[in-house]
Design a protein around this motif. Structure first.
Motif, PDB file in Angstrom:
ATOM      1  N   LEU A  57     -66.045   9.017  33.007  1.00 22.00           N
ATOM      2  CA  LEU A  57     -66.852   8.713  31.823  1.00 22.00           C
ATOM      3  C   LEU A  57     -67.443   9.988  31.236  1.00 22.00           C
ATOM      4  N   GLY A 102     -53.956  14.871  37.597  1.00 21.71           N
ATOM      5  CA  GLY A 102     -54.166  14.603  39.017  1.00 21.71           C
ATOM      6  C   GLY A 102     -55.491  13.935  39.347  1.00 21.71           C
ATOM      7  N   LYS A 103     -56.273  13.644  38.335  1.00 19.06           N
ATOM      8  CA  LYS A 103     -57.576  13.002  38.550  1.00 19.06           C
ATOM      9  C   LYS A 103     -57.623  11.669  37.825  1.00 19.06           C
ATOM     10  N   GLY A 104     -58.573  10.832  38.213  1.00 24.47           N
ATOM     11  CA  GLY A 104     -58.772   9.592  37.486  1.00 24.47           C
ATOM     12  C   GLY A 104     -59.633   9.823  36.260  1.00 24.47           C
ATOM     13  N   PRO A 105     -59.656   8.866  35.341  1.00 25.23           N
ATOM     14  CA  PRO A 105     -60.534   8.991  34.168  1.00 25.23           C
ATOM     15  C   PRO A 105     -61.995   9.067  34.591  1.00 25.23           C
ATOM     16  N   LYS A 151     -54.556   4.426  23.869  1.00 26.40           N
ATOM     17  CA  LYS A 151     -53.399   5.047  24.522  1.00 26.40           C
ATOM     18  C   LYS A 151     -53.644   6.471  24.982  1.00 26.40           C
ATOM     19  N   PHE A 172     -58.486  -0.045  26.985  1.00 25.22           N
ATOM     20  CA  PHE A 172     -58.304   1.368  26.680  1.00 25.22           C
ATOM     21  C   PHE A 172     -57.388   1.597  25.488  1.00 25.22           C
ATOM     22  N   TYR A 188     -63.536   8.278  27.959  1.00 26.49           N
ATOM     23  CA  TYR A 188     -63.212   8.818  29.266  1.00 26.49           C
ATOM     24  C   TYR A 188     -62.376  10.085  29.100  1.00 26.49           C
ATOM     25  N   GLN A 213     -59.789  12.708  31.230  1.00 24.02           N
ATOM     26  CA  GLN A 213     -58.940  12.746  32.418  1.00 24.02           C
ATOM     27  C   GLN A 213     -58.213  14.070  32.512  1.00 24.02           C
ATOM     28  N   PHE A 250     -59.528   9.227  26.519  1.00 27.04           N
ATOM     29  CA  PHE A 250     -59.289   7.811  26.244  1.00 27.04           C
ATOM     30  C   PHE A 250     -60.539   7.201  25.633  1.00 27.04           C
TER      31      PHE A 250
END
Lengths: 112, 115
Positions: free
Chosen positions: A46, A41-44, A104, A102, A36, A38, A89
């Motif tokens: 794919l 300010g955004k989500g992970p 780290k 996940f 993933y 990221q 990630f």
């Protein structure tokens, strides 16, 4: 042990270089390994994923290499660009489950 | 492009208070998830939800937590009595149903600060 260990924690690469991020796991019940990306300010989101029956998967500049016997997998970003600067990630999902375990995270900085 | 929407982006609450974090999954998705990320630590799975019931939960998801799909579009995470250690970024995710592993689409997260 349902852990995924990721390294390095941070990575600085020059534009055009290759970025390599590594992950290792111990649980042989994992059967799905996504990466993933990221941005702040955004989500992970794919990026690319692999299953353990193949050793490599390539999508554009992004390649996953998978070593089942060593229980390791890695993300290679070829011709790295400043726009690739983000946190990456690795993750793994156990057989029969939809949950993601996940690592780290690795903060990648690509300098112009 | 369809996306998972989370509100609020930042929630501040006092210890012991109840909070509800809200998520609107992608409209045709049927699997829903909550994850959390304590500052500086890894993203951790909390719970998955399918067909109006919990399909899997982690050891973190104790009796203080609950999830609900109150209508056809929202998916909520409730923390009954917040603790300082609940301070984290909470991510909602959703996926379609496939025969194989589902691609999970994540929202931007809600930052929960417990004072």
């Amino acid at each position: 042990q349902q852990q995924v260990k990721q390294s390095p924690q941070s990575l600085i690469v020059q534009k055009g270089g290759i970025s390599i991020i590594n992950c290792a796991y111990e649980n042989t019940a994992f059967d799905y390994f996504p990466w993933y990306q990221q941005f702040p300010g955004k989500g992970p989101a794919l990026l690319i994923a692999i299953r353990p029956d193949v050793s490599e998967k390539k999508e554009g500049r992004f390649t996953i290499s998978f070593n089942k016997s060593a229980k390791q997998f890695s993300l290679h970003i070829m011709d790295s660009q400043p726009g690739d600067s983000a946190t990456y990630f690795c993750a793994a999902s156990p057989r029969g489950s939809e949950k993601l375990v996940f690592g780290k995270g690795t903060k990648l900085t690509v300098n112009p | 492009e369809p996306e998972v929407t989370q509100t609020p982006s930042h929630q501040v609450t006092q210890m012991g208070q109840e909070v509800i974090l809200r998520c609107v999954p992608i409209s045709n998705h049927l699997y829903f998830y909550w994850y959390r990320q304590i500052l500086g630590q890894k993203v951790e799975f909390l719970v998955s939800f399918y067909n109006n019931e919990i399909s899997e939960k982690s050891e973190i998801f104790d009796d203080q937590f609950s999830v609900e799909r109150p209508d056809g579009s929202n998916f909520t995470l409730k923390i009954r009595s917040t603790k300082l250690e609940d301070s984290a970024m909470y991510f909602c995710a959703s996926s379609e149903v496939y025969l194989a592993k589902n691609i999970q689409y994540f929202g931007a997260g809600t930052r929960l600060s417990v004072l």
